[in-house]
Each structure stands twice: as C-alpha cells, then as structure tokens.
Motif scaffolding. Structure first.
Motif, short mmCIF file in Angstrom:
data_model
loop_
_atom_site.label_atom_id
_atom_site.label_comp_id
_atom_site.label_asym_id
_atom_site.label_seq_id
_atom_site.Cartn_x
_atom_site.Cartn_y
_atom_site.Cartn_z
N LYS A 63 31.02 84.16 59.10
CA LYS A 63 31.07 83.03 60.03
C LYS A 63 29.70 82.40 60.19
O LYS A 63 29.57 81.17 60.22
CB LYS A 63 31.60 83.50 61.38
CG LYS A 63 31.73 82.37 62.40
CD LYS A 63 32.25 82.89 63.74
CE LYS A 63 32.34 81.75 64.75
NZ LYS A 63 32.82 82.22 66.07
N ASP B 177 28.81 80.47 57.07
CA ASP B 177 29.65 79.28 56.97
C ASP B 177 29.15 78.18 57.92
O ASP B 177 29.09 77.01 57.55
CB ASP B 177 31.09 79.65 57.30
CG ASP B 177 32.05 78.49 57.03
OD1 ASP B 177 32.05 78.00 55.89
OD2 ASP B 177 32.77 78.08 57.95
N GLU B 178 28.77 78.58 59.13
CA GLU B 178 28.26 77.61 60.10
C GLU B 178 26.91 77.04 59.64
O GLU B 178 26.65 75.84 59.82
CB GLU B 178 28.10 78.28 61.47
CG GLU B 178 29.44 78.59 62.14
CD GLU B 178 29.25 79.34 63.44
OE1 GLU B 178 28.10 79.77 63.73
OE2 GLU B 178 30.24 79.51 64.19
#
Length: 431
Positions: A195, A198-199
């Motif tokens: 996550k 990805d951010e």
C-alpha cells in the motif's frame, strides 16, 4: 476623550516617511518580476524547464531573478506591510484614539482580507497575497509594543521553525522518490506493490503529470478561455492556496518579516537615518552571504537538470539566501534615499509607493487582459524573457501615471476606498 470629536484621519502627505514610500515603489516593481511568471506561464514559477523556455535569454532571466529577486521582494513587501500597520496603529494611539484605534485597525485588516479574496477570485490572480497579509496582520497586533531585540529574536525562532519544517519535507521528498523508484521496478517485474509503495507511485506520477506537455497545454487552454471559464478553473487552485499557505509558510515567511520590519523601523533603519557607513556595511555583509547562498542554490538546481529533488534541496538554504539579500536591498535603497541624486526618480517611485495597493492590484488587472481569454489570451505564448517586456512597460506606465494622479487626488483609488471603509467616513478625494 470624546471619540466623536476626535481627529482620527489618514496620515497627511507631510507626515509620510519618504524613504518608506520610495522603498514601497521599488518593491511593488520588484515583486512583478516574480509574479509575472505565474501570471503568464503554467507551473513555471520555480521550474523554468516546465514552460517559458530554459535556454539563452530565458535561462539568464531565470538566473537573475533567482539570484536577486526570488523571495526577497516578498520579504520586503511583508516587512513594509508590518511597518505600515505599526505606524498606522501607533499614530492613532498617539492621537488618543483609545479603543477606537483597535476598532479601526481590525476593520482595516478585515477589509484587506475581503480585498484579497476579490483580488484572487474576481481579478484571477492565484498568487495574490493580501488575504495572507490580513491574516498575519491580526497576529502582529500583539507584538507591536515589543522592543526590537525581542522582535528580532522571535523572527529568528520563526525562521528556524520554517527551516525545520522544510528539512523534514525534504526528507519526505527523498523518501518519496526512493519508494517511487522501487515501485516502478516492482511494477516492471510484475511484483505486487505494498500500500505504501502504491501510494508513493501514485503521488509521484501526479507530480510528473503536472509537468507533462499535455498537462501544460491543458492549463494554457483553460487560461485562454472566457472570463467565467478562467474563474471556474482558478477557483479551486486559489482555495487550496488560501488554505495551505497560511498554515505551511506564512507564519514564518510573512509574519517573521512583518516583525522584523517593525524592529528595523524602531531602530531607525528604514527611515534612512543611519550613516552611509552603516548601510554600506549592511549591504556588503547581506550581499556577500545571500548571493553566495543563492549562487549555490541556482547552480544546484541547474546541475540537477531542474529535477524535483534538486529544487527540493535548494529550499533547505532558502531563508539563508533570501534574508541577507533582502537586507542588502534595504541598505542599497536607503543609500539611494540619502544620496542627492535622481530626485525625479525618487519623486516618481515615492508616488508609486503612496499608491502601492492600487499599483499592486493594477498588475493583476493588466495580467487579466493580457494573458487570459478575457483579453488577448497570451497565457503560455511568451517566453520567460519576453515577459520582462511587459514588466518594464508596466513600470514605465506607473512611474508616469502615479505622480500625475497624486497631483490631482489625495490618494490612489483603492487607498481612498480602504481608508473610507476603515474609518467609516468619507474623505475628500480630489484636490
């Protein structure tokens, strides 16, 4: 004291401090050198490689502005605002206005805040700063009676706070690039992204997208549309900046300079009362330190190819460069005021300074008609160095028109409106 019979009025022309008016005139002109980039180019204020050209005269223009004007004109503009509000309130209090002085002071700021909103949303200037000055003006009220040493000390604390915030922000930028690089490698190998990665990749792609030729072309097209379309396009950008800048920058960038201005005024530095030797030493020290730092930053950015991290790293020493250069500018302006030369220019610059609010807002009116679709639609069509032709033209116009205007009127039009609203009384306008 009977406030109804009290003589509470704007400062008479004979009571004005000429050195401050001359300095205001110079700074109003100087700040246009920086603002014109935001008025006529998309996302190129601190990165000339995005639009406006980055070679030849365009590069020379950017280097000159970055060395001598970036941050310094805003610093002096803030400094002069702090001085002006201090003088305004101090003179009212000395006239025995009592609590009415406070009422007038805060009413004056409230109207400035409204002017700022009009300036941004109606006159379409996303870099407008009157709104920010009004907010910080509410704060300086509590510091006005402090002695210069305390004011300078608080300014230093604020600047240190700003440096620390910038340092941690740069560390976040380093982390972002590192994570985005890893994410791109994982993506190329079809590896799953956490996550966090990805951010980071999404944020990095957004940053890159803003500098893409397609994004710049879209920005240019939106700015060349009709007035109401441009208003709708800029409104969310202005709203974001009004929310972001007071929280992120203004508490040290603007407030710090306002407090320093009050300190310098109390020390008689801004009234050209110090010796030639004092201002000469001040100029030498200020420019020696500031221009050295600014050269380092400029070279760093160019050597990095105007990269995201190169620009981010340059801001670590930003205050160490712009503040000393600003002090050098102050010293040179005071020397100019003291020397018996170019009196005609002093008179014209002083007139520009007396109408500083009108002349500052006039820049945005010119820009609205020159760059947006409401006028000639030249946004994004001129090179960076070509924008200077517009700057010089506006300078010449205001140098000519300001003294002529004040020959027939007591105030600039916006100054007159501001005074009437502040004092809740209609003053004579025409001489």
């Amino acid at each position: 004291m009977d406030l109804k019979n009290a003589t509470l009025a704007p400062t008479k022309l004979s009571d004005r401090i000429q050195s401050l008016d001359i300095m205001r005139g110079i700074v109003v002109f100087g700040i246009l050198i920086m603002n014109i980039n935001g008025m006529g180019l998309a996302r190129a204020y601190d990165n000339p490689s995005v639009s406006g050209g980055v070679t030849g005269w365009d590069l020379i223009t950017w280097i000159t502005a970055n060395m001598f004007f970036e941050g310094t004109m805003r610093a002096l503009f803030s400094l002069l605002f702090g001085v002006g509000m201090f003088i305004f309130l101090d003179r009212l209090e000395k006239k025995g206005a009592g609590i009415e002085a406070t009422n007038i002071y805060f009413r004056r700021l409230l109207w400035l805040l409204i002017f700022g909103l009009i300036h941004g949303y109606i006159l379409l200037w996303e870099g407008e700063i009157l709104y920010n000055y009004a907010l910080m003006g509410f704060v300086i009220f509590s510091f006005r009676l402090m002695n210069p040493k305390k004011l300078i000390f608080i300014t230093l604390l604020l600047l240190i706070g700003g440096f620390l915030w910038g340092y941690f922000e740069h560390q976040n930028d380093l982390r972002l690039v590192e994570q985005a690089t890893i994410a791109e490698e994982y993506k190329a190998l079809d590896k799953p992204l956490s996550k966090e990665l990805d951010e980071a990749l999404e944020k990095w792609e957004t940053i890159q997208e803003e500098k893409s030729s397609e994004s710049i072309a879209d920005y240019n097209e939106n700015m060349r549309k009709n007035y109401f379309s441009v208003m709708g396009f800029l409104a969310p950008i202005i709203t974001h900046e009004n929310e972001h800048f007071p929280y992120r920058h203004d508490w040290y960038d603007v407030l710090g300079m306002m407090l320093l201005g009050i300190a310098f005024f109390k020390m008689n530095i801004l009234s050209a009362e110090k010796s030639f030797r004092f201002y000469g030493i001040m100029a030498i020290i200020g420019y020696s330190i500031g221009l050295t730092v600014n050269y380092y930053e400029t070279k760093l950015i160019i050597d990095s190819g105007f990269s995201f991290l190169g620009i981010s790293k340059s801001y670590l020493t930003y205050e160490l460069g712009r503040i000393p250069v600003s002090l050098g500018h102050i010293a040179m302006i005071m020397l100019f005021c003291k020397m018996p030369i170019l009196n005609w220019l002093k008179t014209s610059l002083s007139a520009v300074g007396k109408m500083a609010l009108t002349n500052y807002v006039m820049h945005s009116v010119f820009a609205l008609f020159i760059f947006t679709g409401a006028g000639f639609g030249l946004f994004g069509k001129l090179h960076r160095h070509e924008l200077m032709y517009i700057v010089f033209s506006i300078w010449i116009f205001q140098l000519i028109i300001s003294p002529i205007w004040l020959k027939y009127f007591y105030f600039g039009p916006l100054e007159w409106i501001w005074r009437n609203l502040s004092y809740q009384k209609k003053y004579v306008f025409r001489k």
